[in-house]
Design a protein around this motif. Structure first.
Motif, PDB file in Angstrom:
ATOM      1  N   GLN A 257       7.829 -29.168  46.336  1.00 18.47           N
ATOM      2  CA  GLN A 257       7.940 -30.240  47.405  1.00 18.47           C
ATOM      3  C   GLN A 257       6.637 -30.528  48.023  1.00 18.47           C
ATOM      4  O   GLN A 257       5.658 -29.774  48.120  1.00 18.47           O
ATOM      5  CB  GLN A 257       8.984 -29.451  48.321  1.00 18.47           C
ATOM      6  CG  GLN A 257      10.277 -28.974  47.806  1.00 18.47           C
ATOM      7  CD  GLN A 257      10.946 -30.064  47.313  1.00 18.47           C
ATOM      8  OE1 GLN A 257      10.743 -31.144  47.454  1.00 18.47           O
ATOM      9  NE2 GLN A 257      11.973 -29.884  46.148  1.00 18.47           N
ATOM     10  N   VAL A 258       6.562 -31.491  48.350  1.00 19.76           N
ATOM     11  CA  VAL A 258       5.361 -32.282  49.230  1.00 19.76           C
ATOM     12  C   VAL A 258       5.873 -32.504  50.624  1.00 19.76           C
ATOM     13  O   VAL A 258       6.654 -33.647  50.814  1.00 19.76           O
ATOM     14  CB  VAL A 258       4.753 -33.359  48.486  1.00 19.76           C
ATOM     15  CG1 VAL A 258       3.507 -33.969  49.200  1.00 19.76           C
ATOM     16  CG2 VAL A 258       4.250 -33.052  47.096  1.00 19.76           C
ATOM     17  N   CYS A 259       5.259 -31.656  51.591  1.00 18.48           N
ATOM     18  CA  CYS A 259       5.867 -31.970  52.772  1.00 18.48           C
ATOM     19  C   CYS A 259       4.523 -32.544  53.644  1.00 18.48           C
ATOM     20  O   CYS A 259       3.382 -32.224  53.145  1.00 18.48           O
ATOM     21  CB  CYS A 259       6.380 -30.552  53.426  1.00 18.48           C
ATOM     22  SG  CYS A 259       7.912 -30.052  52.702  1.00 18.48           S
ATOM     23  N   THR A 260       4.915 -32.958  54.978  1.00 21.34           N
ATOM     24  CA  THR A 260       3.598 -33.425  55.715  1.00 21.34           C
ATOM     25  C   THR A 260       3.943 -32.996  57.048  1.00 21.34           C
ATOM     26  O   THR A 260       5.180 -32.751  57.441  1.00 21.34           O
ATOM     27  CB  THR A 260       3.735 -35.299  55.549  1.00 21.34           C
ATOM     28  OG1 THR A 260       4.883 -35.597  56.004  1.00 21.34           O
ATOM     29  CG2 THR A 260       3.648 -35.686  54.139  1.00 21.34           C
TER      30      THR A 260
ATOM     31  N   ARG B 173       5.137 -24.961  45.921  1.00 22.01           N
ATOM     32  CA  ARG B 173       5.812 -24.545  44.543  1.00 22.01           C
ATOM     33  C   ARG B 173       6.979 -23.805  44.824  1.00 22.01           C
ATOM     34  O   ARG B 173       6.718 -22.521  45.373  1.00 22.01           O
ATOM     35  CB  ARG B 173       5.195 -24.283  43.547  1.00 22.01           C
ATOM     36  CG  ARG B 173       5.757 -23.857  42.249  1.00 22.01           C
ATOM     37  CD  ARG B 173       4.597 -23.910  41.085  1.00 22.01           C
ATOM     38  NE  ARG B 173       4.041 -25.483  40.734  1.00 22.01           N
ATOM     39  CZ  ARG B 173       5.043 -26.314  39.925  1.00 22.01           C
ATOM     40  NH1 ARG B 173       5.820 -25.928  39.356  1.00 22.01           N
ATOM     41  NH2 ARG B 173       4.194 -27.376  39.900  1.00 22.01           N
ATOM     42  N   ARG B 174       8.313 -23.556  44.380  1.00 28.19           N
ATOM     43  CA  ARG B 174       9.076 -22.346  44.593  1.00 28.19           C
ATOM     44  C   ARG B 174       8.916 -21.319  43.425  1.00 28.19           C
ATOM     45  O   ARG B 174       8.588 -21.509  42.192  1.00 28.19           O
ATOM     46  CB  ARG B 174      10.500 -23.072  44.343  1.00 28.19           C
ATOM     47  CG  ARG B 174      11.659 -22.091  44.941  1.00 28.19           C
ATOM     48  CD  ARG B 174      12.964 -22.855  44.557  1.00 28.19           C
ATOM     49  NE  ARG B 174      13.161 -24.239  45.365  1.00 28.19           N
ATOM     50  CZ  ARG B 174      13.576 -24.642  46.351  1.00 28.19           C
ATOM     51  NH1 ARG B 174      13.736 -23.395  47.318  1.00 28.19           N
ATOM     52  NH2 ARG B 174      13.545 -25.367  46.765  1.00 28.19           N
ATOM     53  N   ASN B 175       9.029 -20.259  43.935  1.00 31.17           N
ATOM     54  CA  ASN B 175       8.932 -19.129  43.004  1.00 31.17           C
ATOM     55  C   ASN B 175      10.419 -18.870  42.465  1.00 31.17           C
ATOM     56  O   ASN B 175      11.298 -18.811  43.108  1.00 31.17           O
ATOM     57  CB  ASN B 175       8.618 -17.784  43.913  1.00 31.17           C
ATOM     58  CG  ASN B 175       7.171 -18.088  44.581  1.00 31.17           C
ATOM     59  OD1 ASN B 175       6.426 -18.487  43.995  1.00 31.17           O
ATOM     60  ND2 ASN B 175       6.940 -17.419  45.730  1.00 31.17           N
ATOM     61  N   VAL B 176      10.096 -19.114  41.056  1.00 36.60           N
ATOM     62  CA  VAL B 176      11.518 -19.210  40.447  1.00 36.60           C
ATOM     63  C   VAL B 176      11.942 -17.695  40.093  1.00 36.60           C
ATOM     64  O   VAL B 176      13.185 -17.420  39.426  1.00 36.60           O
ATOM     65  CB  VAL B 176      11.234 -19.727  39.170  1.00 36.60           C
ATOM     66  CG1 VAL B 176      10.530 -19.212  37.863  1.00 36.60           C
ATOM     67  CG2 VAL B 176      12.758 -20.571  38.451  1.00 36.60           C
ATOM     68  N   LEU B 177      11.111 -16.569  40.010  1.00 37.46           N
ATOM     69  CA  LEU B 177      11.599 -15.455  39.466  1.00 37.46           C
ATOM     70  C   LEU B 177      12.793 -14.675  40.393  1.00 37.46           C
ATOM     71  O   LEU B 177      13.561 -14.303  39.475  1.00 37.46           O
ATOM     72  CB  LEU B 177      10.279 -14.402  39.839  1.00 37.46           C
ATOM     73  CG  LEU B 177      10.503 -12.991  39.224  1.00 37.46           C
ATOM     74  CD1 LEU B 177      10.778 -12.762  37.755  1.00 37.46           C
ATOM     75  CD2 LEU B 177       9.496 -12.076  39.844  1.00 37.46           C
ATOM     76  N   PHE B 178      13.031 -15.198  41.600  1.00 35.65           N
ATOM     77  CA  PHE B 178      14.108 -14.570  42.051  1.00 35.65           C
ATOM     78  C   PHE B 178      15.384 -15.409  41.453  1.00 35.65           C
ATOM     79  O   PHE B 178      16.292 -14.611  41.398  1.00 35.65           O
ATOM     80  CB  PHE B 178      13.888 -15.050  43.501  1.00 35.65           C
ATOM     81  CG  PHE B 178      15.019 -14.790  44.272  1.00 35.65           C
ATOM     82  CD1 PHE B 178      15.756 -13.752  44.933  1.00 35.65           C
ATOM     83  CD2 PHE B 178      16.062 -16.086  44.753  1.00 35.65           C
ATOM     84  CE1 PHE B 178      16.902 -13.494  45.647  1.00 35.65           C
ATOM     85  CE2 PHE B 178      17.128 -15.784  45.383  1.00 35.65           C
ATOM     86  CZ  PHE B 178      17.550 -14.563  45.945  1.00 35.65           C
TER      87      PHE B 178
END
Length: 450
Positions: free
Chosen positions: A170-173, A237-242
């Motif tokens: 995700q790109v937030c501002t 970037r989301r951590n996918v391990l969870f």
């Protein structure tokens, strides 16, 4: 209210009105002679309702940020909550005083100065911290530069693309704009470019990691004019391990568990049915739990929904596989029972016509047994010879016609007949794991590298 605070308010009112006299009191270690060249001289004739450089060009306002924390990132509301230290710098020639020192003014006296009307356009909720006092800082330098710092917590909107969730980025501002002053009045700029933002490099989040960030300068165009705008872009970037441990691994194990039924005998109906129904219901619960933290919007077909749908299809397919195997097994058993019944009736009777006997190995090929040439024993003795000959000719012809019709119907039905129902389980043991492995390879290649 203390006596000193009352005296301070009297001083502020006197300065704001342009008064030149102060009550002859001592302010701690400072007396009137020491305050005159700083406070009174600076504020004499100062009008906080007029911006600096009025009618002389826009005011240049430099900004910098310290990101103290990003408390929460919500996919349902598509926003994030952050606590920031906002620092603004500008030069006001009316506040120049001799020397190389700086004067720190109490934040409660901010109402005596002109300050920019900066706001966050994408903010849903925000507040200024006020424990133990309002978290404001005012510092005036000898060259007229004013430093104004705030501690703000704001919930800011962030448009998210969840099609690759949970392998998304995700790109937030964070946008800063001027509310009332247009570009002819004020100009915004980052004091040190990308280095104007601190704290993102050391930020630790629960589900995300900050991948990169950069700053930009632009203009906001509205019906009322063009306004200065500063934008901070940061990529998460989301951590996918969870999610692998919480969702993907349990769903894979459920699919593998559904394959256990292929090694159980088809006659064990309760065992195989229990495995199929249990895995289907567990997979349904897992799918419902994975959607609790996601928006209920039809515009997003998320990656996790695709994978859970694939696993549910394989689990449901294993249940249907046993239904088909059990159906063909019962059909095969019915054909064998029918063959035994026909053989038993044939042995007990000596009737005319062709009796089709179905071979279990070749169900589509009937075997015809010829009838004796003599007529039925029960035929009356007084029948004439002509009628008896006609009956002998008609019986074989009717038997051949009935046999051909039955032969055609059995050949049409043989297309849907499985010779050995146990082969269904034998082929499923190889087909299901191979297909599931192939689909997994396509899935992970698409969502990780495309």
């Amino acid at each position: 209210m203390t006596v000193q605070l009352q005296e301070l308010l009297i001083l502020c009112l006197t300065v704001a009105q342009g008064g030149c006299t102060f009550p002859s009191n001592h302010w701690g270690e400072w007396n009137d002679s020491q305050l005159l060249p700083t406070i009174q001289r600076l504020m004499k004739g100062y009008n906080r309702y007029l911006r600096p450089n009025f009618n002389e060009g826009p005011v240049e306002i430099g900004m910098s940020l310290d990101i103290a924390s990003i408390d929460a990132i919500s996919e349902i509301n598509m926003d994030y909550t952050a606590t920031i230290f906002l620092r603004q710098r500008w030069r006001d020639s009316r506040l120049v005083f001799p020397g190389n020192e700086s004067v720190s003014v109490d934040g409660r006296l901010v109402s005596l100065l002109w300050i920019p009307d900066t706001f966050i356009p994408d903010s849903k909720r925000s507040f200024l911290h006020d424990v133990t006092v309002e978290n404001r800082l005012i510092r005036i330098f000898s060259n007229g530069t004013v430093l104004y710092a705030l501690r703000i917590t704001a919930t800011i909107a962030c448009n998210m693309d969840l099609t690759k969730y949970p392998m998304d980025k995700q790109v937030c501002t964070l946008q800063l704009e001027s509310w009332g002053y247009n570009i002819q009045d004020v100009v915004f700029y980052w004091t040190r470019g990308n280095d104007s933002v601190k704290g993102l490099d050391t930020l630790r989040l629960a589900q995300y990691s900050v991948e990169s960030y950069y700053t930009s300068v632009s203009e906001a165009v509205y019906e009322t004019g063009h306004y200065p705008k500063l934008v901070l872009h940061f990529s998460l970037r989301r951590n996918v391990l969870f999610f692998i441990l919480e969702t993907y691994v349990p769903s894979i194990l459920l699919v593998v568990l559904s394959w256990v039924s292929f090694w159980i005998s088809q006659s064990s109906v309760p065992a195989r049915t229990c495995i199929g129904v249990t895995t289907v219901l567990t997979m349904t619960t897992l799918m419902m739990g994975a959607r609790t933290s996601l928006p209920n919007a039809n515009c997003f077909i998320k990656a996790i929904d695709v994978y859970l749908g694939i696993c549910f299809t394989f689990i449901f397919g294993a249940l249907l596989e046993y239904a088909c195997a059990h159906f063909y097994s019962m059909q095969h058993q019915t054909i064998e029972d029918l063959q035994r019944e026909l053989l038993r009736e044939f042995c007990e009777s000596n009737g005319n016509g062709s009796i089709p006997i179905v071979n279990p190995s070749q169900p589509s090929q009937p075997v015809e047994v010829g009838s004796p040439a003599e007529g039925p024993a029960e035929e009356p003795a007084n029948s004439d010879i002509k009628d008896h000959a006609t009956a002998k000719e008609k019986v074989p012809s009717q038997g051949c016609g009935l046999s051909s019709v039955k032969d055609a119907s059995r050949r049409a039905a043989s297309v849907f007949i499985v010779e050995n129902p146990h082969n269904i389980d034998r082929h499923a043991r190889t087909a299901f794991p191979t297909a599931f492995l192939f689909v997994n390879i396509l899935y992970w290649l698409y969502y990780l590298f495309l």
